[in-house]
Scaffold this motif. Sequence first.
Motif, mmCIF file in Angstrom:
data_model
loop_
_atom_site.group_PDB
_atom_site.id
_atom_site.type_symbol
_atom_site.label_atom_id
_atom_site.label_comp_id
_atom_site.label_asym_id
_atom_site.label_seq_id
_atom_site.Cartn_x
_atom_site.Cartn_y
_atom_site.Cartn_z
ATOM 1 N N TYR A 84 0.830 -1.200 0.000
ATOM 2 C CA TYR A 84 0.000 0.000 0.000
ATOM 3 C C TYR A 84 0.870 1.258 0.000
ATOM 4 O O TYR A 84 1.896 1.316 0.680
ATOM 5 C CB TYR A 84 -0.909 0.022 1.230
ATOM 6 C CG TYR A 84 -1.903 -1.117 1.269
ATOM 7 C CD1 TYR A 84 -3.115 -1.031 0.581
ATOM 8 C CD2 TYR A 84 -1.622 -2.285 1.981
ATOM 9 C CE1 TYR A 84 -4.024 -2.079 0.608
ATOM 10 C CE2 TYR A 84 -2.528 -3.336 2.013
ATOM 11 C CZ TYR A 84 -3.725 -3.230 1.322
ATOM 12 O OH TYR A 84 -4.617 -4.275 1.351
ATOM 13 N N GLU A 102 -3.469 3.650 -0.701
ATOM 14 C CA GLU A 102 -3.872 3.207 -2.038
ATOM 15 C C GLU A 102 -3.128 1.926 -2.371
ATOM 16 O O GLU A 102 -1.908 1.848 -2.197
ATOM 17 C CB GLU A 102 -3.549 4.295 -3.057
ATOM 18 C CG GLU A 102 -4.226 4.101 -4.406
ATOM 19 C CD GLU A 102 -3.986 5.273 -5.339
ATOM 20 O OE1 GLU A 102 -2.893 5.323 -5.955
ATOM 21 O OE2 GLU A 102 -4.868 6.145 -5.443
ATOM 22 N N HIS A 103 -3.863 0.930 -2.817
ATOM 23 C CA HIS A 103 -3.236 -0.338 -3.185
ATOM 24 C C HIS A 103 -2.330 -0.123 -4.395
ATOM 25 O O HIS A 103 -2.743 0.475 -5.398
ATOM 26 C CB HIS A 103 -4.302 -1.385 -3.514
ATOM 27 C CG HIS A 103 -3.781 -2.787 -3.526
ATOM 28 N ND1 HIS A 103 -3.102 -3.314 -4.604
ATOM 29 C CD2 HIS A 103 -3.829 -3.766 -2.584
ATOM 30 C CE1 HIS A 103 -2.760 -4.557 -4.335
ATOM 31 N NE2 HIS A 103 -3.184 -4.862 -3.118
ATOM 32 N N VAL A 157 -6.512 -3.108 7.718
ATOM 33 C CA VAL A 157 -6.840 -2.541 6.408
ATOM 34 C C VAL A 157 -8.353 -2.605 6.256
ATOM 35 O O VAL A 157 -8.940 -3.686 6.219
ATOM 36 C CB VAL A 157 -6.141 -3.300 5.272
ATOM 37 C CG1 VAL A 157 -6.448 -2.643 3.932
ATOM 38 C CG2 VAL A 157 -4.633 -3.358 5.511
#
Length: 423
Positions: A84, A102-103, A157
């Motif tokens: 991430y 954000e992945h 997460v």
Amino acid sequence: MGSGSGKVLPESSKGFCPLRSVAFFRKDEKFDGFKDKKQTFLWSWRRDQRTSEEVKESVRVEESVKNPNGKFRAKFDPRVTARYDIKALIGRGSFSRVVRVEHRCTRQPFAIKLLEVKGREGHNTCQAELGVLRRVNHANVIHLVEVFETAHRVYLVLELATGGELLERVVARGSFRERDATRALMMVANGLCYLHTLGVIHRDLKPENLLYYHPGQDSRLIITDFGLACWDNQSPAKRSDSSCNETKDWALRTLCGTPEYLAPEMVAGRPYNSAVDLWALGVITYILLSGSLPFDHTSRPRLLRAILRGNYSFHGNPWNSVSTQAKSFIDRLLTFNPEDRMTAEEALRHPWLVSTAACSSNKNLHRSISRNLQQRASRASSRRPGSGSAQSSRLAMRSGTRLGSASRLGLGNKSQCSLKVTT
């Protein structure tokens, strides 16, 4: 939402550095010659003598200016940062930090809640929240995506809700009618019914813990923040081992949550169950239809006494424009005796939620709600020296923070309750 506490040193002007040596001149030596020939060399020598600590400090300052989130990234385990990209800090509490991420592969946004587990209290809080989130799976409850654990930290997460808080959405709308309130309350009641069926008690239900998943009008409303959640002793999910039962019994006598939303049985120090969440739902409904609190005092002892008396009213605007069924819904939730209080399942069957078109008033409540929120925001701001202006919905209903120690609350009777320090 946070920043480093270290001081940023001013950048030295060109051609200047602190004096580290003294130059002596003969009487016949011209000062101009020193300026022309030796000055550049001497200053260059002085700059080369900087200690390694000074070099590291200058690099740190430069990096903090270029990358304000670097401080938070440094706290993250490499396994997390490998998957991430850390974007920004969006929330903080006593034992936690929440960041937007954000992945790296899908570019999908998520939220990571970083929980500190160094102390016993931090460990207990982490395990309680993690235990609940691993069990739940419902459209109106925050979804846990994955977990990373280290010796002193746990990274949760979570799905990222970007639609804003419940009251923010109310204020942002040009109009707000009872049917808008019932849509939101139906989703909250659905989430509570699911949680209570599992045997989970939220214990800190309030508007800022109710988030819309996206900004669209068709967004679902999500119950978030399970840092104070516990398991109900009387639920079918109750485990048989004695150690777990002892922990649950302690949890169900603990005074915790946000003062304005506490049920009378919690304030009185009596054992309680999932009915405390329904009392909080009644407070939320009262706020949603009026922009004010049913129990509202600047003094915490007076506030708690008002809750124990259970006296509230439907006087003033906009209550004269609110339907009888809506008031009945609130009355059935703000019932002093938890045995007589509606359950989440009963709330879903209440005529006001089931038959909104027939039972609800069609009058626009937005002006009165916004005015009451703004007035409360002004009062809260005046009690906080140095606080700037903020959105009325964000400030107005946040005068109460989660409870701290018993000594600070003035609750000296240990038999009454023990208090939990949380975010």
